[in-house]
Design an enzyme around this catalytic site. Structure first.
Site, PDB file in Angstrom:
ATOM      1  N   LYS A   1       0.853  -1.187   0.000  1.00  0.00           N
ATOM      2  CA  LYS A   1       0.000   0.000   0.000  1.00  0.00           C
ATOM      3  C   LYS A   1       0.889   1.236   0.000  1.00  0.00           C
ATOM      4  O   LYS A   1       1.848   1.322   0.762  1.00  0.00           O
ATOM      5  CB  LYS A   1      -0.933   0.025   1.214  1.00  0.00           C
ATOM      6  CG  LYS A   1      -1.857   1.254   1.218  1.00  0.00           C
ATOM      7  CD  LYS A   1      -2.992   1.127   2.212  1.00  0.00           C
ATOM      8  CE  LYS A   1      -2.557   1.371   3.638  1.00  0.00           C
ATOM      9  NZ  LYS A   1      -3.709   1.462   4.563  1.00  0.00           N
TER      10      LYS A   1
ATOM     11  N   ARG B   1     -10.213  -2.255   7.667  1.00  0.00           N
ATOM     12  CA  ARG B   1      -9.240  -3.071   8.393  1.00  0.00           C
ATOM     13  C   ARG B   1      -8.790  -2.392   9.668  1.00  0.00           C
ATOM     14  O   ARG B   1      -8.521  -3.046  10.676  1.00  0.00           O
ATOM     15  CB  ARG B   1      -8.077  -3.459   7.492  1.00  0.00           C
ATOM     16  CG  ARG B   1      -7.192  -2.348   6.895  1.00  0.00           C
ATOM     17  CD  ARG B   1      -6.248  -1.717   7.881  1.00  0.00           C
ATOM     18  NE  ARG B   1      -5.046  -1.174   7.274  1.00  0.00           N
ATOM     19  CZ  ARG B   1      -4.311  -0.222   7.809  1.00  0.00           C
ATOM     20  NH1 ARG B   1      -4.710   0.386   8.931  1.00  0.00           N
ATOM     21  NH2 ARG B   1      -3.197   0.172   7.226  1.00  0.00           N
TER      22      ARG B   1
ATOM     23  N   GLN C   1     -12.838   7.168   9.869  1.00  0.00           N
ATOM     24  CA  GLN C   1     -12.497   6.193  10.893  1.00  0.00           C
ATOM     25  C   GLN C   1     -13.511   6.164  12.033  1.00  0.00           C
ATOM     26  O   GLN C   1     -13.792   5.110  12.607  1.00  0.00           O
ATOM     27  CB  GLN C   1     -11.095   6.473  11.447  1.00  0.00           C
ATOM     28  CG  GLN C   1      -9.971   6.103  10.502  1.00  0.00           C
ATOM     29  CD  GLN C   1      -9.921   4.611  10.215  1.00  0.00           C
ATOM     30  OE1 GLN C   1     -10.447   3.796  10.975  1.00  0.00           O
ATOM     31  NE2 GLN C   1      -9.274   4.244   9.129  1.00  0.00           N
TER      32      GLN C   1
ATOM     33  N   ASP D   1     -16.621  16.136  17.514  1.00  0.00           N
ATOM     34  CA  ASP D   1     -15.676  16.539  16.483  1.00  0.00           C
ATOM     35  C   ASP D   1     -15.429  18.038  16.630  1.00  0.00           C
ATOM     36  O   ASP D   1     -16.331  18.774  17.080  1.00  0.00           O
ATOM     37  CB  ASP D   1     -16.227  16.219  15.085  1.00  0.00           C
ATOM     38  CG  ASP D   1     -15.149  16.242  14.008  1.00  0.00           C
ATOM     39  OD1 ASP D   1     -14.720  15.148  13.584  1.00  0.00           O
ATOM     40  OD2 ASP D   1     -14.734  17.344  13.585  1.00  0.00           O
ATOM     41  N   VAL D   2     -14.233  18.465  16.269  1.00  0.00           N
ATOM     42  CA  VAL D   2     -13.949  19.902  16.329  1.00  0.00           C
ATOM     43  C   VAL D   2     -14.851  20.682  15.383  1.00  0.00           C
ATOM     44  O   VAL D   2     -15.081  21.880  15.571  1.00  0.00           O
ATOM     45  CB  VAL D   2     -12.475  20.192  16.014  1.00  0.00           C
ATOM     46  CG1 VAL D   2     -11.583  19.633  17.111  1.00  0.00           C
ATOM     47  CG2 VAL D   2     -12.074  19.614  14.658  1.00  0.00           C
TER      48      VAL D   2
ATOM     49  N   GLY E   1      -9.718   2.417  25.920  1.00  0.00           N
ATOM     50  CA  GLY E   1      -9.460   3.407  24.903  1.00  0.00           C
ATOM     51  C   GLY E   1      -8.904   2.759  23.645  1.00  0.00           C
ATOM     52  O   GLY E   1      -8.169   1.774  23.722  1.00  0.00           O
TER      53      GLY E   1
END
Length: 335
Positions: free
Chosen positions: A83, A126, A154, A175-176, A237
């Site tokens: 990749k 993945r 993600q 989210d920001v 986490g």
């Protein structure tokens, strides 16, 4: 003279190369449970030393940006390839993807390229599947509340993976960009039967959550938004942002920290990433085969700090190629 062994895919290729767009890959790609199962088998092979994966080779054209070559070979499934992927955090301000790349799949018997495909779908699936596999060993089995910090690709794929492994009932998304978190709620609420709420402050997506995923942009210097005292007792986490979200004092509160590959993480430490990250105790492959017990008490705080491995890419990409050929999906190009 030893004869070259060609598998069924290679014999079908003749003088052609298959190109698969992002849409093609998504059309024939395996389901999330299938991806998790494929990675579990691969990590068992990794634990047995039956895979080949050199460290990532990269260039860094801009500060906090890189392009990496990620080759790997998993003999048991005939998966070989590389990749070529870029990570440019500042692309978001221009409306461009932060992560982009291509995967080349080779025939392991002849070395000839079989296919080239867009890497976005495989990378998202993945990465989340590996996180879910780690959480299987690090999170409480009754985990019902998920916090997501970073509501991009993600963030979405991680929710899709965690609902496979855990009885999730509530999701808190931060989210920001408030617009990004609102869009996350709208899209994911249509896909999954869980309560999903956009929150205004990052601590609301951490405190009292059983599993916390940080999936923001990768930066060399952590911004440390996730502070000490936020991660609940017994929480797990999941960091796929090179702990950019994590303050060093918050990391010190974690009882067990794992990664997907210690050698590669140590290499990134040498490059200046993972500042403030305490020592790594074990790898995901050791959790999968039971060489390390993972979580040992309900009160432990745990953290999986993953880099994303080329082994994962080539295994999933090989499945995609085989299914694309069978379904006649993609565009054939002359060699």
């Amino acid at each position: 003279m030893r004869l070259v062994q060609c598998d069924f895919t290679m014999r079908a290729m003749n003088d052609r190369l298959l190109y698969l767009s992002d849409g093609d890959v998504a059309r024939v790609g395996p389901s999330m449970p299938e991806v998790i199962a494929a990675l579990e088998r691969m990590f068992r092979e990794k634990a047995a030393g039956c895979v080949e994966m050199p460290s990532k080779l990269g260039i860094h054209p801009r500060n906090d940006a890189f392009l990496h070559a990620m080759p790997a070979h998993v003999p048991s499934v005939g998966a070989a390839g590389v990749k070529w992927v870029s990570a440019y955090p500042e692309n978001a301000a221009c409306g461009l993807p932060q992560i982009a790349g291509l995967i080349i799949v080779n025939d392991a018997g002849t070395g000839l390229p079989i296919a080239v495909m867009d890497a976005a779908w495989v990378t998202a699936q993945r990465t989340a599947a590996a996180s879910a596999l780690a959480a299987r060993h690090l999170a409480r089995r009754d985990a019902s509340t998920l916090g997501v910090l970073g509501c991009g690709v993600q963030g979405r794929s991680h929710l899709a993976a965690m609902v496979v492994e855990f009885p999730l009932q509530h999701v808190r998304a931060y989210d920001v960009s408030p617009a990004a978190s609102r869009w996350f709620v709208e899209e994911m609420s249509r896909a999954f039967d869980v309560d999903i709420l956009a929150v205004d402050r990052p601590e609301e997506a951490v405190c009292d959550c059983n599993i916390v995923v940080t999936a923001g942009p990768i930066t060399k210097i952590p911004h440390g938004t996730l502070r000490a005292g936020w991660l609940a007792t017994g929480a797990c986490g999941i960091s796929v942002d090179f702990v950019a979200y994590w303050d060093a004092r918050a990391l010190k509160e974690v009882d067990l920290i794992t990664t997907d590959d210690v050698a590669q993480l140590d290499r990134y430490r040498e490059l200046g990433y993972f500042t403030g990250l305490p020592p790594i105790r074990t790898e995901l492959s050791e959790l999968v085969v039971g060489e390390h017990p993972g979580r040992t008490s309900a009160d432990e705080r745990t953290l999986a700090c993953h880099l994303g491995l080329a082994l994962e890419d080539v295994v999933v990409a090989r499945i995609v190629v085989d299914r694309a050929i069978e379904a006649n999906v993609g565009r054939w190009l002359p060699r």
